[in-house]
Write a protein that holds these residues in place. Structure first.
Motif, PDB file in Angstrom:
ATOM      1  N   HIS A  60       1.342  -5.093  -7.377  1.00  0.00           N
ATOM      2  CA  HIS A  60       0.388  -5.785  -6.501  1.00  0.00           C
ATOM      3  C   HIS A  60      -0.141  -7.061  -7.162  1.00  0.00           C
ATOM      4  O   HIS A  60      -0.409  -8.056  -6.493  1.00  0.00           O
ATOM      5  N   ASP A  61      -0.278  -7.040  -8.486  1.00  0.00           N
ATOM      6  CA  ASP A  61      -0.757  -8.212  -9.227  1.00  0.00           C
ATOM      7  C   ASP A  61       0.345  -9.247  -9.467  1.00  0.00           C
ATOM      8  O   ASP A  61       0.112 -10.242 -10.148  1.00  0.00           O
ATOM      9  N   MET A  69      10.308   3.116  -9.211  1.00  0.00           N
ATOM     10  CA  MET A  69      10.007   2.283  -8.042  1.00  0.00           C
ATOM     11  C   MET A  69      10.902   2.633  -6.850  1.00  0.00           C
ATOM     12  O   MET A  69      10.440   2.632  -5.711  1.00  0.00           O
ATOM     13  N   ALA A  70      12.157   2.951  -7.108  1.00  0.00           N
ATOM     14  CA  ALA A  70      13.052   3.368  -6.026  1.00  0.00           C
ATOM     15  C   ALA A  70      12.551   4.669  -5.400  1.00  0.00           C
ATOM     16  O   ALA A  70      12.564   4.828  -4.178  1.00  0.00           O
ATOM     17  N   ALA A  71      12.083   5.589  -6.242  1.00  0.00           N
ATOM     18  CA  ALA A  71      11.532   6.847  -5.725  1.00  0.00           C
ATOM     19  C   ALA A  71      10.258   6.578  -4.916  1.00  0.00           C
ATOM     20  O   ALA A  71      10.041   7.188  -3.865  1.00  0.00           O
ATOM     21  N   ASP A  82       2.142   6.563 -10.530  1.00  0.00           N
ATOM     22  CA  ASP A  82       2.333   5.691  -9.368  1.00  0.00           C
ATOM     23  C   ASP A  82       1.328   4.548  -9.360  1.00  0.00           C
ATOM     24  O   ASP A  82       1.684   3.407  -9.079  1.00  0.00           O
ATOM     25  N   ASP A  83       0.068   4.864  -9.633  1.00  0.00           N
ATOM     26  CA  ASP A  83      -0.971   3.840  -9.502  1.00  0.00           C
ATOM     27  C   ASP A  83      -0.770   2.687 -10.478  1.00  0.00           C
ATOM     28  O   ASP A  83      -1.100   1.541 -10.157  1.00  0.00           O
ATOM     29  N   GLY A 114       7.566   5.558   0.886  1.00  0.00           N
ATOM     30  CA  GLY A 114       6.853   4.652   1.773  1.00  0.00           C
ATOM     31  C   GLY A 114       6.355   3.362   1.158  1.00  0.00           C
ATOM     32  O   GLY A 114       5.867   2.493   1.875  1.00  0.00           O
ATOM     33  N   TYR A 115       6.439   3.217  -0.150  1.00  0.00           N
ATOM     34  CA  TYR A 115       6.083   1.928  -0.751  1.00  0.00           C
ATOM     35  C   TYR A 115       7.154   0.918  -0.358  1.00  0.00           C
ATOM     36  O   TYR A 115       8.245   1.296   0.069  1.00  0.00           O
ATOM     37  N   GLN A 116       6.851  -0.339  -0.513  1.00  0.00           N
ATOM     38  CA  GLN A 116       7.811  -1.368  -0.112  1.00  0.00           C
ATOM     39  C   GLN A 116       8.025  -2.391  -1.217  1.00  0.00           C
ATOM     40  O   GLN A 116       7.832  -3.582  -1.032  1.00  0.00           O
TER      41      GLN A 116
END
Length: 170
Positions: A124-125, A147-149, A116-117, A154-156
């Motif tokens: 984010h970059d 990314m869908a998972a 995930d990270d 809660g990620y956007q």
């Protein structure tokens, strides 16, 4: 049937327990025997027979695809062992999203192979999904699935593309 949270949790627990994301190492540690054979157009298969668990991977695949197929077959072992007692689970197309067991094995593979990270950092970059896949030396469909998972947790992330079911056909 397992949901996304369960699949992510099981994958994370295996990674933590065995201190690796290498599906071959996890197979070895959990008792799944991995074999290689010339399977023609078949990428791989999983079978549970008389308390023995087998993943067979096409020996003609490149090393990246072998690793992906191994992670996928490990997903079948963890998530679909009861189904595999009845039928041999065969993969002609890894990203077959029409079948729930195949979708779940693909999702499991994405959780095992991609942290995930790393996705979060690259997104984010400002990296788009294609750039993330290239940077991680992985398939864009696997990144899209991951990314869908992550969005469901809660990620956007925006613009997560639909995965293609036939990208591994040759």
């Amino acid at each position: 049937m397992p949901n996304r949270d369960y699949i992510q949790s099981v994958a994370y627990d295996l990674i933590k327990k065995y201190d690796t994301r290498d599906p071959f190492e996890i197979c070895k540690a959990t008792g799944v025997e991995v074999f290689y054979a010339d399977l023609g157009n078949l990428k791989g298969m999983y079978k549970y027979l008389k308390k023995n668990r087998f993943a067979v991977i096409n020996e003609k695949l490149d090393s990246y695809t072998k690793k992906l197929v191994c992670a996928h077959e490990l997903g079948h072992d963890i998530l679909h062992r009861d189904l595999a007692k009845q039928v041999c689970l065969q993969e002609f197309i890894l990203y077959d999203m029409k079948s729930r067991p195949e979708y779940e094995a693909n999702l499991f593979a994405s959780e095992i192979l991609i942290p995930d990270d790393e996705i979060f950092t690259y997104a984010h970059d400002g990296y788009d999904i294609e750039q993330i896949a290239k940077t991680l030396y992985t398939d864009i469909n696997l990144v899209a699935l991951k990314m869908a998972a992550m969005n469901s947790r809660g990620y956007q992330f925006i613009n997560v593309m639909d995965t293609k079911s036939d990208f591994l056909r040759k």
